[in-house]
Design a protein around this motif. Structure first.
Motif, PDB file in Angstrom:
ATOM      1  N   GLY A  27       0.768  -1.314   0.089  1.00 33.83           N
ATOM      2  CA  GLY A  27      -0.081   0.046   0.040  1.00 33.83           C
ATOM      3  C   GLY A  27       0.761   1.361  -0.129  1.00 33.83           C
ATOM      4  N   LYS A  28       2.141   1.183   0.210  1.00 30.84           N
ATOM      5  CA  LYS A  28       2.987   2.269   0.368  1.00 30.84           C
ATOM      6  C   LYS A  28       3.422   2.880  -1.210  1.00 30.84           C
ATOM      7  CE  LYS A  28       4.367   2.415   5.032  1.00 30.84           C
ATOM      8  NZ  LYS A  28       4.711   1.362   5.922  1.00 30.84           N
ATOM      9  N   ARG A  29       3.855   4.218  -1.339  1.00 30.31           N
ATOM     10  CA  ARG A  29       4.379   4.489  -2.433  1.00 30.31           C
ATOM     11  C   ARG A  29       5.901   4.505  -1.968  1.00 30.31           C
ATOM     12  NH1 ARG A  29       5.518  10.470  -4.964  1.00 30.31           N
ATOM     13  NH2 ARG A  29       5.156  11.096  -2.673  1.00 30.31           N
ATOM     14  N   VAL A  30       6.664   3.895  -2.792  1.00 25.30           N
ATOM     15  CA  VAL A  30       8.140   3.745  -2.614  1.00 25.30           C
ATOM     16  C   VAL A  30       8.926   4.160  -3.909  1.00 25.30           C
ATOM     17  CG1 VAL A  30       7.738   1.852  -0.925  1.00 25.30           C
ATOM     18  CG2 VAL A  30       8.412   1.305  -3.294  1.00 25.30           C
ATOM     19  N   ALA A  31      10.173   4.517  -3.539  1.00 21.35           N
ATOM     20  CA  ALA A  31      11.317   4.749  -4.562  1.00 21.35           C
ATOM     21  C   ALA A  31      11.855   3.511  -4.445  1.00 21.35           C
ATOM     22  CB  ALA A  31      12.212   5.778  -3.873  1.00 21.35           C
ATOM     23  N   PHE A  32      12.206   2.979  -5.461  1.00 17.35           N
ATOM     24  CA  PHE A  32      12.918   1.512  -5.575  1.00 17.35           C
ATOM     25  C   PHE A  32      14.118   1.302  -6.704  1.00 17.35           C
ATOM     26  CE2 PHE A  32      11.313  -0.466  -9.275  1.00 17.35           C
ATOM     27  CZ  PHE A  32      10.413   0.379  -9.792  1.00 17.35           C
ATOM     28  N   ALA A  33      14.912   0.403  -6.109  1.00 19.72           N
ATOM     29  CA  ALA A  33      16.111   0.258  -7.232  1.00 19.72           C
ATOM     30  C   ALA A  33      15.911  -1.378  -7.342  1.00 19.72           C
ATOM     31  CB  ALA A  33      17.314   0.371  -6.352  1.00 19.72           C
ATOM     32  N   THR A  34      16.078  -1.775  -8.661  1.00 18.99           N
ATOM     33  CA  THR A  34      15.951  -3.209  -8.826  1.00 18.99           C
ATOM     34  C   THR A  34      17.484  -3.655  -8.836  1.00 18.99           C
ATOM     35  OG1 THR A  34      16.155  -2.720 -11.497  1.00 18.99           O
ATOM     36  CG2 THR A  34      13.963  -2.852 -10.348  1.00 18.99           C
ATOM     37  N   GLY A  35      17.601  -4.909  -8.670  1.00 19.38           N
ATOM     38  CA  GLY A  35      19.060  -5.462  -8.583  1.00 19.38           C
ATOM     39  C   GLY A  35      18.911  -6.867  -8.924  1.00 19.38           C
ATOM     40  N   ARG A  36      19.069  -7.791  -7.626  1.00 19.55           N
ATOM     41  CA  ARG A  36      19.215  -9.158  -7.914  1.00 19.55           C
ATOM     42  C   ARG A  36      17.971  -9.822  -8.502  1.00 19.55           C
ATOM     43  NH1 ARG A  36      19.106 -11.673  -3.263  1.00 19.55           N
ATOM     44  NH2 ARG A  36      18.559  -9.908  -2.098  1.00 19.55           N
ATOM     45  N   SER A  37      16.838  -9.478  -8.244  1.00 14.92           N
ATOM     46  CA  SER A  37      15.696  -9.763  -8.728  1.00 14.92           C
ATOM     47  C   SER A  37      15.545  -9.947 -10.219  1.00 14.92           C
ATOM     48  CB  SER A  37      14.382  -9.000  -8.476  1.00 14.92           C
ATOM     49  OG  SER A  37      14.276  -7.710  -8.994  1.00 14.92           O
ATOM     50  N   GLY A  38      16.389  -9.057 -10.936  1.00 17.17           N
ATOM     51  CA  GLY A  38      16.421  -9.042 -12.502  1.00 17.17           C
ATOM     52  C   GLY A  38      15.334  -8.530 -13.037  1.00 17.17           C
ATOM     53  N   TRP A  39      14.277  -7.977 -12.436  1.00 18.43           N
ATOM     54  CA  TRP A  39      13.103  -7.500 -12.887  1.00 18.43           C
ATOM     55  C   TRP A  39      13.062  -5.998 -12.797  1.00 18.43           C
ATOM     56  CZ3 TRP A  39       9.550 -10.204 -15.381  1.00 18.43           C
ATOM     57  CH2 TRP A  39       9.468 -11.633 -15.073  1.00 18.43           C
ATOM     58  N   GLY A  40      13.464  -5.273 -13.908  1.00 16.82           N
ATOM     59  CA  GLY A  40      13.537  -3.866 -14.079  1.00 16.82           C
ATOM     60  C   GLY A  40      12.444  -2.875 -14.143  1.00 16.82           C
ATOM     61  N   SER A  41      12.622  -1.456 -14.026  1.00 18.54           N
ATOM     62  CA  SER A  41      11.534  -0.764 -13.800  1.00 18.54           C
ATOM     63  C   SER A  41      10.975  -0.188 -15.031  1.00 18.54           C
ATOM     64  CB  SER A  41      12.154   0.433 -12.719  1.00 18.54           C
ATOM     65  OG  SER A  41      13.037   1.217 -13.834  1.00 18.54           O
ATOM     66  N   TRP A  42      11.360  -0.647 -16.193  1.00 19.56           N
ATOM     67  CA  TRP A  42      10.688  -0.331 -17.631  1.00 19.56           C
ATOM     68  C   TRP A  42       9.698  -1.256 -17.833  1.00 19.56           C
ATOM     69  CZ3 TRP A  42      15.458   1.284 -21.037  1.00 19.56           C
ATOM     70  CH2 TRP A  42      16.298   1.944 -20.491  1.00 19.56           C
ATOM     71  N   ALA A  43       8.569  -1.207 -16.823  1.00 19.77           N
ATOM     72  CA  ALA A  43       7.669  -2.241 -16.989  1.00 19.77           C
ATOM     73  C   ALA A  43       6.478  -1.721 -16.187  1.00 19.77           C
ATOM     74  CB  ALA A  43       8.092  -3.386 -16.541  1.00 19.77           C
ATOM     75  N   GLU A  44       5.063  -2.387 -16.307  1.00 21.00           N
ATOM     76  CA  GLU A  44       4.070  -1.806 -15.781  1.00 21.00           C
ATOM     77  C   GLU A  44       4.172  -2.188 -14.021  1.00 21.00           C
ATOM     78  OE1 GLU A  44       0.244  -1.653 -18.478  1.00 21.00           O
ATOM     79  OE2 GLU A  44       1.223  -3.695 -18.681  1.00 21.00           O
ATOM     80  N   TYR A  45       4.798  -3.507 -14.074  1.00 24.89           N
ATOM     81  CA  TYR A  45       5.095  -3.954 -12.566  1.00 24.89           C
ATOM     82  C   TYR A  45       6.452  -4.484 -12.498  1.00 24.89           C
ATOM     83  CZ  TYR A  45      -0.190  -4.184 -12.142  1.00 24.89           C
ATOM     84  OH  TYR A  45      -1.343  -3.702 -12.212  1.00 24.89           O
ATOM     85  N   ALA A  46       6.833  -4.381 -11.561  1.00 26.76           N
ATOM     86  CA  ALA A  46       8.539  -4.404 -11.180  1.00 26.76           C
ATOM     87  C   ALA A  46       8.570  -5.263  -9.754  1.00 26.76           C
ATOM     88  CB  ALA A  46       9.233  -3.441 -11.167  1.00 26.76           C
ATOM     89  N   VAL A  47       9.570  -5.913  -9.529  1.00 24.01           N
ATOM     90  CA  VAL A  47       9.776  -6.809  -8.309  1.00 24.01           C
ATOM     91  C   VAL A  47      11.088  -6.026  -7.901  1.00 24.01           C
ATOM     92  CG1 VAL A  47      10.458  -8.877  -7.233  1.00 24.01           C
ATOM     93  CG2 VAL A  47       8.491  -8.986  -8.749  1.00 24.01           C
ATOM     94  N   ALA A  48      11.249  -5.607  -6.451  1.00 25.00           N
ATOM     95  CA  ALA A  48      12.501  -5.275  -5.985  1.00 25.00           C
ATOM     96  C   ALA A  48      12.487  -5.664  -4.374  1.00 25.00           C
ATOM     97  CB  ALA A  48      12.347  -3.740  -5.859  1.00 25.00           C
ATOM     98  N   ASP A  49      13.683  -5.865  -4.159  1.00 23.91           N
ATOM     99  CA  ASP A  49      14.154  -6.333  -2.723  1.00 23.91           C
ATOM    100  C   ASP A  49      13.712  -5.324  -1.555  1.00 23.91           C
ATOM    101  OD1 ASP A  49      15.225  -8.473  -3.562  1.00 23.91           O
ATOM    102  OD2 ASP A  49      17.482  -7.597  -3.241  1.00 23.91           O
ATOM    103  N   ALA A  50      12.694  -5.660  -0.745  1.00 23.15           N
ATOM    104  CA  ALA A  50      12.248  -4.725   0.411  1.00 23.15           C
ATOM    105  C   ALA A  50      13.372  -3.675   0.729  1.00 23.15           C
ATOM    106  CB  ALA A  50      11.296  -5.213   1.478  1.00 23.15           C
ATOM    107  N   ALA A  51      14.450  -4.312   0.926  1.00 21.64           N
ATOM    108  CA  ALA A  51      15.773  -3.649   1.329  1.00 21.64           C
ATOM    109  C   ALA A  51      16.029  -2.466   0.392  1.00 21.64           C
ATOM    110  CB  ALA A  51      17.063  -4.446   1.795  1.00 21.64           C
ATOM    111  N   ALA A  52      15.707  -2.508  -0.715  1.00 21.68           N
ATOM    112  CA  ALA A  52      15.834  -1.657  -1.740  1.00 21.68           C
ATOM    113  C   ALA A  52      14.941  -0.519  -2.094  1.00 21.68           C
ATOM    114  CB  ALA A  52      16.343  -2.148  -2.919  1.00 21.68           C
ATOM    115  N   CYS A  53      13.843  -0.411  -1.165  1.00 23.26           N
ATOM    116  CA  CYS A  53      12.810   0.352  -1.139  1.00 23.26           C
ATOM    117  C   CYS A  53      12.676   1.361  -0.273  1.00 23.26           C
ATOM    118  CB  CYS A  53      11.252  -0.373  -1.143  1.00 23.26           C
ATOM    119  SG  CYS A  53      10.980  -1.657  -2.402  1.00 23.26           S
ATOM    120  N   ILE A  54      12.376   2.646  -0.593  1.00 19.13           N
ATOM    121  CA  ILE A  54      12.229   3.755   0.331  1.00 19.13           C
ATOM    122  C   ILE A  54      11.096   4.459   0.302  1.00 19.13           C
ATOM    123  CG2 ILE A  54      13.311   6.420   0.982  1.00 19.13           C
ATOM    124  CD1 ILE A  54      15.866   5.357  -0.721  1.00 19.13           C
TER     125      ILE A  54
END
Ligand SMILES: NC(=O)c1ccc[n+]([C@@H]2O[C@H](COP(=O)([O-])OP(=O)(O)OC[C@H]3O[C@@H](n4cnc5c(N)ncnc54)[C@H](OP(=O)(O)O)[C@@H]3O)[C@@H](O)[C@H]2O)c1
Length: 343
Positions: free
Chosen positions: A97-124
């Motif tokens: 439910g939160k709006r977060v700034a995120f960095a993608t990395g180990r998951s391999g799912w980048g941000s140039w998409a409608e949905y992305a996966v990020a590690d919780a530790a890489a979300c602000i």
């Protein structure tokens, strides 16, 4: 039936064999727009509905196979963005439910998409006062700007040198430096950026394309005696600047915008003037910096955007459907960032 999403997928695996430079001449050779299955977050990860995704020079270098990590064919590109957390794996449920700034990395799912996966530790989680444009570019450049400014502070001299000084990163760093009483010496390649950068916090702005650049460089080095040289350009320009710097100068390379050969014009200076050549990579800083300092830096970056001391300059927001066609032209415009809007 599996839910689908649009994404800009990498077309190649691994690294490129030859350098094609830092300019994105076209998107088609490197990414394609496709419909794929929406990813699922694993343990400690979140699924994000992407609101805006940034396009940084590191993304361009990555899709071209010139970055410090290998491409993954068929995975979405894009290292950072802002989005809403719509699902979470175990341990990350608190972010839903939160709006977060995120960095993608180990998951391999980048941000140039409608949905992305990020590690919780890489979300602000971002506060309401921070615009989407600032939140989508809250990690890569702001954290690097503040981390490299720490190096300048530790070195002690008020003056320091920056190349590619009209970049978003340098404008952020110069603002922070001016607020702390430091004296950035900004090097650009366009005369029309001089006033802009003085307003952004530069004590001096030198146009490297001016006929008297060499003379101006020597004069400013004598006057200011900078110790740290933060360089994103490399090539002959950076070599000349390093050679003109006083003793104990540190050439810290953090970008490779000019892919031509880079030489040290006076190697004897490394022996007799204690000069040094180093590198900086945010990924390494993240790995080696104590968590307390990382938290302070993230907080400072967010506060600077929230209270207006910092603002991301925006050249264009391009829809995912138009990205292949419009992104290269938008990136060729100076003085701002380009974003992809997937929704
Ligand atoms: N090592 C790290 O951890 C790290 C982290 C973040 C960013 N970076 C690097 O920081 C740099 C800036 O990133 P950004 O997102 O702030 O960039 P940006 O806003 O996209 O701006 C890029 C700047 O580079 C200048 N430039 C491009 N090619 C050049 C060349 N051949 N010679 C001289 N100047 C050139 C452009 O000059 P004009 O204005 O004249 O077009 C522009 O001002 C990039 O190299 C990026 O990879 C490194």
């Amino acid at each position: 039936m599996a839910e689908m999403m649009k994404a800009l997928l990498q077309r190649h695996e691994g690294y490129a064999e030859t350098s094609s430079g830092s300019v994105l001449e076209a998107m088609e050779p490197y990414v394609e727009l496709a419909e794929i299955e929406r990813p699922q977050p694993g343990d400690g990860q979140v699924l994000l509905k992407v609101r805006l995704a940034a396009i940084n020079p590191s993304d361009v270098m990555f899709i071209k196979g010139l970055y410090g990590q290998p491409r993954q064919k068929g995975q979405p590109a894009g290292f950072e963005g802002v989005g809403e957390v719509v699902a979470a794996g175990s341990g990350a449920e608190g972010l839903v439910g939160k709006r977060v700034a995120f960095a993608t990395g180990r998951s391999g799912w980048g941000s140039w998409a409608e949905y992305a996966v990020a590690d919780a530790a890489a979300c602000i989680p971002v506060i309401d006062q921070v615009r989407d444009e600032d939140a989508a570019a809250l990690i890569v450049n702001p954290l690097t700007a503040l981390a490299m400014f720490d190096i300048v502070r530790q070195e002690g001299e008020k003056a320091f040198v920056l190349t590619a000084a009209a970049s978003q990163l340098c404008k952020l760093m110069m603002g922070a430096a001016r607020d702390a009483g430091f004296r950035p010496i900004a090097i650009v390649r366009r005369a029309d950026q001089i006033d802009l950068l003085k307003k952004a916090g530069a004590a001096h702005v030198l146009d490297a394309s001016a006929p008297d650049f060499g003379k101006q460089l020597v004069a400013v080095m004598r006057e200011e005696k900078p110790r740290v040289f933060l360089d994103a350009v490399t090539g002959p320009l950076a070599g000349a600047i390093f050679a003109a710097m006083p003793k104990r100068a540190r050439w810290i390379i953090y970008g490779r915008l000019d892919d031509s050969a880079t030489s040290i014009p006076e190697p004897g200076q490394l022996i007799f003037m204690h000069k040094k050549v180093e590198g900086f990579w945010l990924t390494e800083w993240m790995r080696t910096t104590p968590p307390e300092r990382k938290i302070e830096v993230v907080k400072e970056a967010q506060m600077r955007f929230a209270d207006g001391r910092w603002a991301t300059d925006v050249t264009a927001v391009v829809s995912i459907d138009e990205a292949i066609e419009r992104v290269p032209g938008a990136l060729a415009q100076p003085n701002g960032k380009v974003f992809i809007a997937p929704g």
